[in-house]
Motif scaffolding. Structure first.
Motif, short mmCIF file in Angstrom:
data_model
loop_
_atom_site.label_atom_id
_atom_site.label_comp_id
_atom_site.label_asym_id
_atom_site.label_seq_id
_atom_site.Cartn_x
_atom_site.Cartn_y
_atom_site.Cartn_z
N ILE A 18 7.54 4.81 -8.90
CA ILE A 18 6.48 5.23 -9.84
C ILE A 18 5.62 6.33 -9.24
N SER A 19 5.40 6.31 -7.93
CA SER A 19 4.57 7.36 -7.32
C SER A 19 5.29 8.70 -7.32
N THR A 20 6.60 8.73 -7.07
CA THR A 20 7.32 10.00 -7.13
C THR A 20 7.42 10.50 -8.57
N GLU A 21 7.55 9.58 -9.51
CA GLU A 21 7.58 9.96 -10.93
C GLU A 21 6.26 10.59 -11.35
N LEU A 22 5.16 10.03 -10.89
CA LEU A 22 3.83 10.56 -11.22
C LEU A 22 3.59 11.90 -10.53
N GLN A 23 4.06 12.05 -9.30
CA GLN A 23 3.92 13.33 -8.60
C GLN A 23 4.69 14.43 -9.30
N ASN A 24 5.91 14.13 -9.74
CA ASN A 24 6.71 15.13 -10.45
C ASN A 24 6.05 15.54 -11.76
N LEU A 25 5.45 14.60 -12.46
CA LEU A 25 4.75 14.91 -13.70
C LEU A 25 3.54 15.80 -13.42
N CYS A 26 2.83 15.52 -12.35
CA CYS A 26 1.66 16.33 -12.00
C CYS A 26 2.06 17.75 -11.63
N LEU A 27 3.18 17.91 -10.93
CA LEU A 27 3.65 19.24 -10.58
C LEU A 27 4.05 20.03 -11.83
N GLU A 28 4.62 19.35 -12.83
CA GLU A 28 4.97 20.02 -14.09
C GLU A 28 3.73 20.47 -14.83
N LEU A 29 2.67 19.66 -14.78
CA LEU A 29 1.43 19.98 -15.50
C LEU A 29 0.57 20.99 -14.77
N GLY A 30 0.79 21.16 -13.48
CA GLY A 30 -0.02 22.10 -12.70
C GLY A 30 -1.23 21.47 -12.05
N CYS A 31 -1.25 20.16 -11.93
CA CYS A 31 -2.34 19.46 -11.24
C CYS A 31 -2.10 19.53 -9.74
N THR A 32 -3.19 19.41 -8.98
CA THR A 32 -3.03 19.34 -7.53
C THR A 32 -3.04 17.88 -7.11
N VAL A 33 -2.07 17.53 -6.26
CA VAL A 33 -1.87 16.15 -5.85
C VAL A 33 -2.03 16.08 -4.34
N SER A 34 -2.85 15.14 -3.88
CA SER A 34 -2.90 14.86 -2.44
C SER A 34 -2.08 13.60 -2.23
N GLY A 35 -0.90 13.76 -1.68
CA GLY A 35 0.20 12.83 -1.54
C GLY A 35 -0.05 11.34 -1.70
N THR A 36 1.03 10.64 -1.78
CA THR A 36 0.98 9.19 -1.90
C THR A 36 0.61 8.60 -0.55
N VAL A 37 -0.38 7.74 -0.54
CA VAL A 37 -0.83 7.09 0.69
C VAL A 37 -0.48 5.61 0.59
N ALA A 38 0.28 5.13 1.56
CA ALA A 38 0.64 3.72 1.60
C ALA A 38 -0.42 2.97 2.41
N LEU A 39 -1.02 1.99 1.78
CA LEU A 39 -2.02 1.17 2.46
C LEU A 39 -1.33 0.00 3.15
N PRO A 40 -1.99 -0.66 4.09
CA PRO A 40 -1.35 -1.78 4.79
C PRO A 40 -0.93 -2.90 3.85
N VAL A 41 0.17 -3.53 4.20
CA VAL A 41 0.70 -4.63 3.40
C VAL A 41 -0.13 -5.87 3.69
N ARG A 42 -0.55 -6.53 2.62
CA ARG A 42 -1.33 -7.75 2.78
C ARG A 42 -0.40 -8.94 2.62
N ILE A 43 -0.42 -9.83 3.60
CA ILE A 43 0.48 -10.98 3.60
C ILE A 43 -0.36 -12.25 3.45
N LYS A 44 -0.05 -13.02 2.41
CA LYS A 44 -0.70 -14.31 2.20
C LYS A 44 0.32 -15.39 2.50
N LYS A 45 0.00 -16.29 3.43
CA LYS A 45 0.93 -17.34 3.82
C LYS A 45 0.41 -18.69 3.33
N TYR A 46 1.34 -19.50 2.82
CA TYR A 46 1.01 -20.82 2.31
C TYR A 46 1.92 -21.84 2.99
#
Length: 101
Positions: A18-46
């Motif tokens: 979905i992030s690459t799809e959104l980036q490609n759409l923004c490039l078609e529209l002429g918007c400026t995109v500051s890349g996709t940033v991956a945040l740390p994975v949150r792990i919940k243990k039960y």
């Protein structure tokens, strides 16, 4: 105007898609995109007891992994915003939108 899209999911492959799809759409529209940033994975243990009566040592462990990515986009007019909001997000992904300035 700057907009931040925040995506959350249990599967990292859907977030990348979905992030690459959104980036490609923004490039078609002429918007400026500051890349996709991956945040740390949150792990919940039960930990769950298999048998609540006798065996306390018999347990099962489960975990939930929550992946997060965000994308900052700067746009010039509201027509671009309408096209960005028309994108369809697949099931299993939580999408939140924040207007920065």
């Amino acid at each position: 105007m700057k907009i931040r899209f925040l995506f959350k999911s249990f599967e990292a492959t859907n977030l990348k898609k979905i992030s690459t799809e959104l980036q490609n759409l923004c490039l078609e529209l002429g918007c400026t995109v500051s890349g996709t940033v991956a945040l740390p994975v949150r792990i919940k243990k039960y930990c769950v007891l298999r048998s609540p009566h006798i065996d306390k040592d018999s347990r099962e462990a489960f975990e939930l992994r929550i992946h997060k990515h965000f994308l900052d986009i700067s746009i010039e007019n509201s027509a671009m915003l309408d096209k960005l909001l028309s994108i369809e997000v697949p099931a299993g992904i939580l999408c939140s939108l924040q207007v920065l300035s």
